[in-house]
Structures are given as C-alpha cells and as structure tokens.
Design a protein around this motif. Sequence first.
Motif, PDB file in Angstrom:
ATOM      1  N   ASN A  68       0.807  -1.211   0.138  1.00 50.66           N
ATOM      2  CA  ASN A  68       0.078  -0.120   0.048  1.00 50.66           C
ATOM      3  C   ASN A  68       0.921   1.326   0.017  1.00 50.66           C
ATOM      4  O   ASN A  68       0.245   2.299  -0.078  1.00 50.66           O
ATOM      5  N   GLY A  69       2.152   1.126  -0.062  1.00 46.49           N
ATOM      6  CA  GLY A  69       3.066   2.156   0.102  1.00 46.49           C
ATOM      7  C   GLY A  69       3.535   2.625   1.340  1.00 46.49           C
ATOM      8  O   GLY A  69       2.536   2.452   2.256  1.00 46.49           O
ATOM      9  N   ALA A  70       4.387   3.334   1.718  1.00 43.64           N
ATOM     10  CA  ALA A  70       5.056   3.616   3.132  1.00 43.64           C
ATOM     11  C   ALA A  70       4.179   4.863   3.591  1.00 43.64           C
ATOM     12  O   ALA A  70       3.838   5.662   2.936  1.00 43.64           O
ATOM     13  N   LYS A  71       4.128   4.544   4.738  1.00 43.90           N
ATOM     14  CA  LYS A  71       3.386   5.911   5.623  1.00 43.90           C
ATOM     15  C   LYS A  71       4.574   6.765   6.083  1.00 43.90           C
ATOM     16  O   LYS A  71       5.672   6.363   5.862  1.00 43.90           O
ATOM     17  N   THR A  72       4.230   7.953   6.520  1.00 41.77           N
ATOM     18  CA  THR A  72       5.342   8.955   7.169  1.00 41.77           C
ATOM     19  C   THR A  72       6.222   8.197   8.118  1.00 41.77           C
ATOM     20  O   THR A  72       7.439   8.460   8.105  1.00 41.77           O
ATOM     21  N   GLY A  73       5.616   7.414   9.022  1.00 40.31           N
ATOM     22  CA  GLY A  73       6.848   6.867   9.943  1.00 40.31           C
ATOM     23  C   GLY A  73       7.134   7.703  11.161  1.00 40.31           C
ATOM     24  O   GLY A  73       7.188   8.826  11.061  1.00 40.31           O
ATOM     25  N   LEU A  74       7.859   7.239  12.037  1.00 43.34           N
ATOM     26  CA  LEU A  74       8.108   7.721  13.246  1.00 43.34           C
ATOM     27  C   LEU A  74       9.403   8.770  13.093  1.00 43.34           C
ATOM     28  O   LEU A  74       9.450  10.337  13.344  1.00 43.34           O
ATOM     29  N   ASP A  75      10.470   8.506  12.212  1.00 44.95           N
ATOM     30  CA  ASP A  75      11.520   9.109  11.983  1.00 44.95           C
ATOM     31  C   ASP A  75      11.122  10.605  11.196  1.00 44.95           C
ATOM     32  O   ASP A  75      11.526  11.770  11.566  1.00 44.95           O
ATOM     33  N   GLU A  76      10.447  10.476  10.100  1.00 44.27           N
ATOM     34  CA  GLU A  76      10.176  11.534   9.114  1.00 44.27           C
ATOM     35  C   GLU A  76       9.001  12.313  10.059  1.00 44.27           C
ATOM     36  O   GLU A  76       9.022  13.567   9.875  1.00 44.27           O
ATOM     37  N   ALA A  77       8.049  11.825  11.004  1.00 43.24           N
ATOM     38  CA  ALA A  77       7.401  12.643  11.549  1.00 43.24           C
ATOM     39  C   ALA A  77       8.053  13.482  12.638  1.00 43.24           C
ATOM     40  O   ALA A  77       7.530  14.765  12.922  1.00 43.24           O
ATOM     41  N   ARG A  78       9.047  13.070  13.359  1.00 43.16           N
ATOM     42  CA  ARG A  78       9.729  13.737  14.081  1.00 43.16           C
ATOM     43  C   ARG A  78      10.419  15.089  13.332  1.00 43.16           C
ATOM     44  O   ARG A  78      10.659  15.986  13.906  1.00 43.16           O
ATOM     45  N   LYS A  79      10.911  14.744  11.844  1.00 44.74           N
ATOM     46  CA  LYS A  79      11.535  15.900  11.458  1.00 44.74           C
ATOM     47  C   LYS A  79      10.430  16.996  10.907  1.00 44.74           C
ATOM     48  O   LYS A  79      10.667  18.239  10.890  1.00 44.74           O
ATOM     49  N   ARG A  80       9.096  16.400  10.542  1.00 44.43           N
ATOM     50  CA  ARG A  80       8.220  17.219   9.910  1.00 44.43           C
ATOM     51  C   ARG A  80       7.320  18.033  10.885  1.00 44.43           C
ATOM     52  O   ARG A  80       6.884  19.238  10.501  1.00 44.43           O
ATOM     53  N   PHE A  81       6.917  17.558  11.763  1.00 46.18           N
ATOM     54  CA  PHE A  81       6.127  18.010  12.811  1.00 46.18           C
ATOM     55  C   PHE A  81       6.638  18.653  14.055  1.00 46.18           C
ATOM     56  O   PHE A  81       7.405  18.310  14.686  1.00 46.18           O
ATOM     57  N   ARG A  82       6.087  20.062  14.329  1.00 48.13           N
ATOM     58  CA  ARG A  82       6.595  20.818  15.575  1.00 48.13           C
ATOM     59  C   ARG A  82       5.662  20.432  16.774  1.00 48.13           C
ATOM     60  O   ARG A  82       4.890  20.866  17.193  1.00 48.13           O
ATOM     61  N   VAL A  83       5.905  18.903  17.241  1.00 49.78           N
ATOM     62  CA  VAL A  83       5.236  18.588  18.486  1.00 49.78           C
ATOM     63  C   VAL A  83       6.417  18.173  19.382  1.00 49.78           C
ATOM     64  O   VAL A  83       7.487  17.978  19.080  1.00 49.78           O
ATOM     65  N   ASP A  84       5.867  18.032  20.669  1.00 49.21           N
ATOM     66  CA  ASP A  84       6.986  17.780  21.800  1.00 49.21           C
ATOM     67  C   ASP A  84       7.440  16.238  21.505  1.00 49.21           C
ATOM     68  O   ASP A  84       8.489  16.169  21.719  1.00 49.21           O
ATOM     69  N   GLU A  85       6.510  15.408  21.310  1.00 47.62           N
ATOM     70  CA  GLU A  85       7.040  14.055  21.118  1.00 47.62           C
ATOM     71  C   GLU A  85       6.165  13.344  19.784  1.00 47.62           C
ATOM     72  O   GLU A  85       5.064  13.439  19.834  1.00 47.62           O
ATOM     73  N   VAL A  86       6.890  12.408  19.061  1.00 54.39           N
ATOM     74  CA  VAL A  86       5.986  11.608  18.286  1.00 54.39           C
ATOM     75  C   VAL A  86       6.290  10.344  18.728  1.00 54.39           C
ATOM     76  O   VAL A  86       7.360   9.767  19.102  1.00 54.39           O
ATOM     77  N   ARG A  87       5.301   9.571  18.785  1.00 52.35           N
ATOM     78  CA  ARG A  87       5.240   8.133  19.502  1.00 52.35           C
ATOM     79  C   ARG A  87       4.468   7.024  18.485  1.00 52.35           C
ATOM     80  O   ARG A  87       3.597   7.464  17.582  1.00 52.35           O
TER      81      ARG A  87
END
Length: 435
Positions: free
Chosen positions: A85-104
């Motif tokens: 189905n194609g790759a999702k954003t994933g944890l590492d990319e989400a940490r780079k992309r989003f200005r949030v305190d934590e990605v879990r």
Amino acid sequence: MNETHFYTRRQNLLERMEEGVAIIAAAPHALRSNDTEYPYRQNSDFYYLCGLNESNAALVLIKTGMETKTLLYVEAYDAEHALWNGAKTGLDEARKRFRVDEVRDIADYPEEIKELLREHVNLFIDLFDESPFLAQAKSAAKELRETRGVKRHIRSIRDVTHLIRTLRLIKQPEEIETIRKAVAITARAHHEAMRQCRAGMREYQLQAAMHYVFLNSGAASEAYGAIVAGGNNANTLHYVDNRDELREGELVLIDAACEWELYASDITRTFPINGKFTAPQREVYEKVLDVQMRVIEAIRPGVKRDWLQKFSEELLCDALIDLGIVNGNRDALIEAKAHKKYAPHGIGHWMGLDVHDPCPYVDVAGESLAFEAGMVMTIEPGLYFRADDESVPERYRGIGIRIEDDILVTQSGHENLSGMIAKTVADIEAACNQQ
C-alpha cells in the motif's frame, strides 16, 4: 501549507482549552465492499490541526496550568504495508516534519493512554466519534476513577469539536489561497461542461468532462457527489443519479466542484442544453440571478446570517409574486411559508475543509453570528417548479434553477471567489456556444 500553520492552530486550541487532555483521532479507512475501500479522506478536524493525511494516528494535547505538551501518535514503518500500500510517514520522518513535543508509535497508545490521563479532570474528545482510540481513552478514564490512590481523575468528558470548529470558522490567508485553487479548477470544469453540452448527451458525460478537468489539474477528488440534473431532474434537490439523456430545449443544473488539499469549493450553474435560453427560462433565471446578486451585495462584517436568510426569502417571494406563481401580500405569504414550496432550502452554508463546514452558526447565547472577515459562505438561491405541478403556469413547469458562488467576507465587504465563472445570460450563452 507548511508546519508553522498547523503548529499555530494547535497553540490556538490549547489557549482556548481548560486544563486537561484533548484527543483527536485520524479517520479510519472506509469499507466499500468486501475487502475494497473507498479512497481515503482524512478527518477534517485532525487534518486542520496537523496536516497528516494518514489513518491510524492520533493527536494528544495536554494542558496543566501554564504548561502544555503535544504528542503525535503515528504508525511505525512497516515493510509489508509499504510493499502493498505504500510507505507511511513513520516515526523518524514525523519527528522531522511536525513541531510537536513527542512523536510516538500508535501501537503503544493503548498502553500509554491511562498514564496520559492520570491526574487530569477534563477529557476533550469528539463525543460522536466512534474511533477505537477515543473508546480506549474513555475506558482508561473509567479505570482510573475506580483505582485507589488516584487523587484526581477524569470527571468531565467534553466536546472538543466546538473549540476546533470555532477556530475553523475564520479562514487564515493560507486557507483562503487553498480554496482559491479549488475554485479556479472548478471554474475551468464548469466552463468545459458548458462548452461540451449538447442535446442527446447523458448527464454522466458532463460529469465525466468535469471530473477529467479536476483530476487533470491535480485535484484529488470531487468535493462532494456531483449533481448533473437535466430538465425536471433539477427539481430534485439532491439528484445524484446523473444517468438521463439531456434533451433539446431544456436546462441542465450542475452542482459540482473539486477539493484541493482537502479544502472544498462548491459551485452551481444552470444553463440551456442547446446554448440558448427560452423566454420562460430566461425570466426565471434572471429572477434567481437578481436575488443572488442582491444577497451577495449585502454581505459585509457585522451582518448577521439570520438577517441574510430573511432578506433572501423576501427577495425570492417577491420573485414568485412577479412570476405569478404565488399571489398576495409578501409578508403574509412568508408567514404562511407559501414560498417554501418553490424555494425550500437555505441561502447558503459555511465552506472550508468540509463542503458544509460544521462551524457554529450561533454564539453561546444562541444568537446568530455576525459575519467577520475570513468567513467563507456559499450563496445559492434557487427556484424549483416541478413538471407535474399544476399550480405553476404551464410555461414554467419543469424549470429548476440554482446559482451558487463561494463568498469570502473581507474587512471592507466581500469577495466573490468564484466570480470568474460565467453567470449572466449573455456570458453563459457565449460559454455554451464556444467551440
């Protein structure tokens, strides 16, 4: 839009929240049949706050006194899922992309939610969302309430959507530009439908011509199920079959538009199938157009929507009197709702991430909201005369006309975002006869 826009929206929501935990869940995939799914469409509130267009995710906002914390739960990379189905954003990319305190990892959410709710008294969720993530949160809140040694626990489960949708009501510049893009594509599609329309075509062929323009221009989808209603079909307000033949001498009503980056447009045009209005069609059309133009002209900051609705009904009732459809005193006719048989729907609705944006229409006191700069509303008067309605003069029977544009409230008045789409009789006939 960039992450700064979504970060600002999250901060605005946190400022308006009381202390507690807010959880907004991504939309699940919707089953179409057996093991096939509809194309994915994100929960608009979730997208508004983080811009992630993926399922199996949750946003958690925590407020304790002056302290806040933002957590984004997403799926970890899965090679098997990526293969099929194609790759999702994933944890590492989400940490780079989003200005949030934590990605879990969303897989950890069921175990962590109890701890996230500990020592909080308010839980903010969509009370009508059946997401398993919200069910797990409510279950954890119940468990904490029954656990000895927990001094503070969730005592109030409250609706978060009202807070979010109040924010969504005033569109920011980046949102307005996104809507402009959707409208611009939709304009090309309506003009293409006018150009291609001929007697003998099927309604679905006009829909296909418009859908081609949407997809060929990069829009992911229609903003809603298109209405392409030839002749008397226009008098069924939510006609979506789009299967009948377009006949010589009749009108076609097209209510169709695309969305761009999940932001909607919503446009209706009614035009002659053969490119030339008959005299009765023109009479009714120009009445509806006059109502629309006068209602749009009245839009400015400070005007209340319920006044605009009342004004539009007065104008439509005047039009019905002028056409000889109803007779008597206008105020008495409106009081008796005599006009509603022929003009049954409201004058318009909010528009944004949803074609019918579920933003509030009234304030906390139940009073109609006054327009403010940044609001976007459709204006769509219509008159509908069924072919079998013998109370209508014969020359008007079978005519159904709606004209709809997307209006931005500005500091000084308003802007018709879809004003480039042919609408006068002369402009429509020219567009229909363009080769």
